[in-house]
Write an enzyme that holds these catalytic residues in place. Structure first.
Site, PDB file in Angstrom:
ATOM      1  N   SER A  48      -9.869  -0.287   6.943  1.00 45.56           N
ATOM      2  CA  SER A  48      -9.280  -0.054   5.628  1.00 45.56           C
ATOM      3  C   SER A  48      -8.761  -1.304   4.946  1.00 45.56           C
ATOM      4  O   SER A  48      -8.537  -1.297   3.741  1.00 45.56           O
ATOM      5  CB  SER A  48      -8.136   0.963   5.734  1.00 45.56           C
ATOM      6  OG  SER A  48      -8.642   2.254   5.992  1.00 45.56           O
ATOM      7  N   LYS A  79       0.841  -1.199   0.000  1.00 48.90           N
ATOM      8  CA  LYS A  79       0.000   0.000   0.000  1.00 48.90           C
ATOM      9  C   LYS A  79       0.875   1.247   0.000  1.00 48.90           C
ATOM     10  O   LYS A  79       1.897   1.306   0.700  1.00 48.90           O
ATOM     11  CB  LYS A  79      -0.908  -0.021   1.230  1.00 48.90           C
ATOM     12  CG  LYS A  79      -1.897   1.140   1.331  1.00 48.90           C
ATOM     13  CD  LYS A  79      -2.806   0.949   2.528  1.00 48.90           C
ATOM     14  CE  LYS A  79      -3.810   2.082   2.673  1.00 48.90           C
ATOM     15  NZ  LYS A  79      -4.759   1.829   3.790  1.00 48.90           N
ATOM     16  N   SER A 106      -9.452   2.072   2.837  1.00 52.20           N
ATOM     17  CA  SER A 106      -8.566   2.867   1.998  1.00 52.20           C
ATOM     18  C   SER A 106      -7.616   2.007   1.171  1.00 52.20           C
ATOM     19  O   SER A 106      -7.002   2.484   0.217  1.00 52.20           O
ATOM     20  CB  SER A 106      -7.764   3.853   2.861  1.00 52.20           C
ATOM     21  OG  SER A 106      -6.917   3.201   3.787  1.00 52.20           O
TER      22      SER A 106
END
Length: 462
Positions: free
Chosen positions: A175, A77, A151
């Site tokens: 997330s 990420k 996210s």
């Protein structure tokens, strides 16, 4: 539609036997990413030539085939540092080139894993829907203009598309679990502190944790054996808890009256069907309340924790407010309304709820709820970004506030074809029990001694 590629175990078997090689795997991954084009999965993928060269370097290491993750590709990420690569947090004006690699990622690289690139996310890791990015907005693999979730949006897609077998992501308020649920994969938020967060640009530093996404519990087990380690530089670091030894798992199920599906009857029917099957899978089910968990979850964005984001991003907000997406800017600035009294009041209330929840674990080992009460299209989220985001986090917001471990478990589809996911959660350091429950729900074999040393496991296979 979901099209998972080879698992970690399958890639290792191929590389170790010589029927495949890290370089050929790297070429396959690069081709798969190129075939999709700029679809919002990756922000910075490693170029094909560099990826194949990195795989060749792994092949040339002494004892390469004994490495626990020999040539296994993975994504990171884009809020986690990898030396020599930009960390953007989906905000180009904030971006910088990292000079050091996060220790957790470095452990994977040292184990022979192949870094494929940085994945898309909701800007500043703030959001659960995947639409809050200046890059292309990713969509769920299930189509219908369904959001990818966030996210960690790109991380979930990279696994669900079969481009990589696992990704390293984050989870502060859901997330990792929400995008996993929306893309039909497994998303695990370990207990905070089991994986070092050094090298992560924090969203809420007191709540953040690194997470893993994969298509199977077995892959999570293999990767976790490598990535988990105490880190003296991480003040939240701690050791893992006891291993699951085959005991009966006492599973708490909240009454239907406490479950919220936001008018989504298809999801309600699907989840109740899942619950009916749990007793037949060897769990001791009992009714338990969800109320204190939900009360804690309401504190996250209605309380002062939103102000913690200003510790990291307050200066950037003041200097370059126009560089931040409007919805993210609105969330950040809302943190200024809280004062020290609000912080202490919320902390005291949270401690009361932690005490209530702590007593519940004497009667149950895990709790099962929906990961999501409903889903949304991209247009629906963009039309009402705050309310829809709050609904997406209904069952996930309380996880880190209450110091839980949790995993999103794909459980098929609803009658209309949307992905359905159940979430299993338990107290901190009960990770192995939670994963055992998830594997049983998936009918995935998982030996009780699943966590023997990875190198020993590989030696036994040969």
């Amino acid at each position: 539609m979901l099209n998972p590629g080879p698992t970690v175990a399958e890639i290792l078997a191929s590389h170790e036997s010589g029927s495949g090689a890290p370089t050929s795997t790297a070429a396959r991954v690069a081709d798969a990413i190129a075939a999709r084009g700029d679809d919002g999965t990756w922000i910075t993928p490693v170029p094909r030539e560099q990826l194949v060269a990195a795989a060749a370097e792994i092949e040339c290491r002494p004892g390469a085939r004994t490495l626990p993750l020999y040539g296994v590709p993975f994504g990171v990420k884009d809020s986690i540092d990898v030396a020599g690569w930009p960390t953007t947090l989906a905000c180009p004006d904030f971006a910088y080139v990292a000079t050091e690699t996060a220790p957790a990622v470095q452990r994977l690289l040292d184990a022979g894993a192949l870094f494929v690139g940085k994945t898309n996310l909701d800007q500043f890791a703030t959001g659960l829907n995947g639409t809050r990015t200046p890059y292309p907005v990713p969509r769920s693999v299930f189509g219908g203009d369904l959001i990818s979730g966030g996210s960690s949006s790109g991380s979930a897609l990279a696994v669900a598309l079969g481009q990589v077998p696992f990704c390293v992501a984050t989870d502060t308020a859901g997330s990792g679990r929400v995008p996993a649920a929306l893309n039909g994969i497994v998303g695990w938020k370990p207990s905070r502190g089991l994986i070092s967060t050094v090298g992560l640009v924090p969203a809420c530093k007191s709540l953040d944790c690194l997470t893993l996404m994969a298509s199977r519990i077995e892959d999570l087990d293999r990767v976790f054996e490598v990535i988990a380690a105490p880190d003296p530089e991480d003040p939240w670091s701690r050791a893992r808890g006891p291993r699951y030894r085959g005991e009966r798992i006492r599973m708490g199920l909240p009454p239907e009256s406490e479950l919220e599906f936001f008018g989504d009857d298809a999801f309600r029917v699907a989840h109740l069907g899942i619950r009916e099957r749990l007793g037949r899978r060897g769990f001791d089910t009992t009714t338990t309340t969800l109320r204190p968990f939900l009360d804690a979850g309401e504190l996250l964005y209605q309380g002062p924790w939103v102000a913690e984001r200003l510790v990291e991003f307050g200066d950037f907000l003041a200097e370059k407010p126009e560089s931040i997406l409007p919805v993210i800017r609105e969330i950040f600035t809302s943190g200024y309304q809280f004062n020290a009294v609000d912080v202490f009041r919320a902390q005291q209330r949270l401690q009361e709820l932690r005490a209530v929840v702590g007593r519940m674990w004497a009667e149950i080992d895990v709790v099962v709820v929906p990961t999501l009460g409903t889903t949304f299209t991209v247009d629906q989220v963009e039309a009402d970004p705050i309310r829809t985001n709050t609904m997406l986090g209904h069952y996930t917001h309380f996880g880190n506030l209450l110091d839980l471990t949790a995993v999103a478990v794909p459980m098929g589809t609803a009658a209309d074809g949307r992905p359905v996911s159940a979430m299993v959660f338990g107290p901190a350091q009960s990770d192995d029990t939670v994963l055992a429950a998830a594997a049983r729900m998936l009918d995935e074999p998982r030996p009780v001694e699943a966590h023997m040393d990875v190198r020993l496991a590989q030696k036994e296979r040969r």
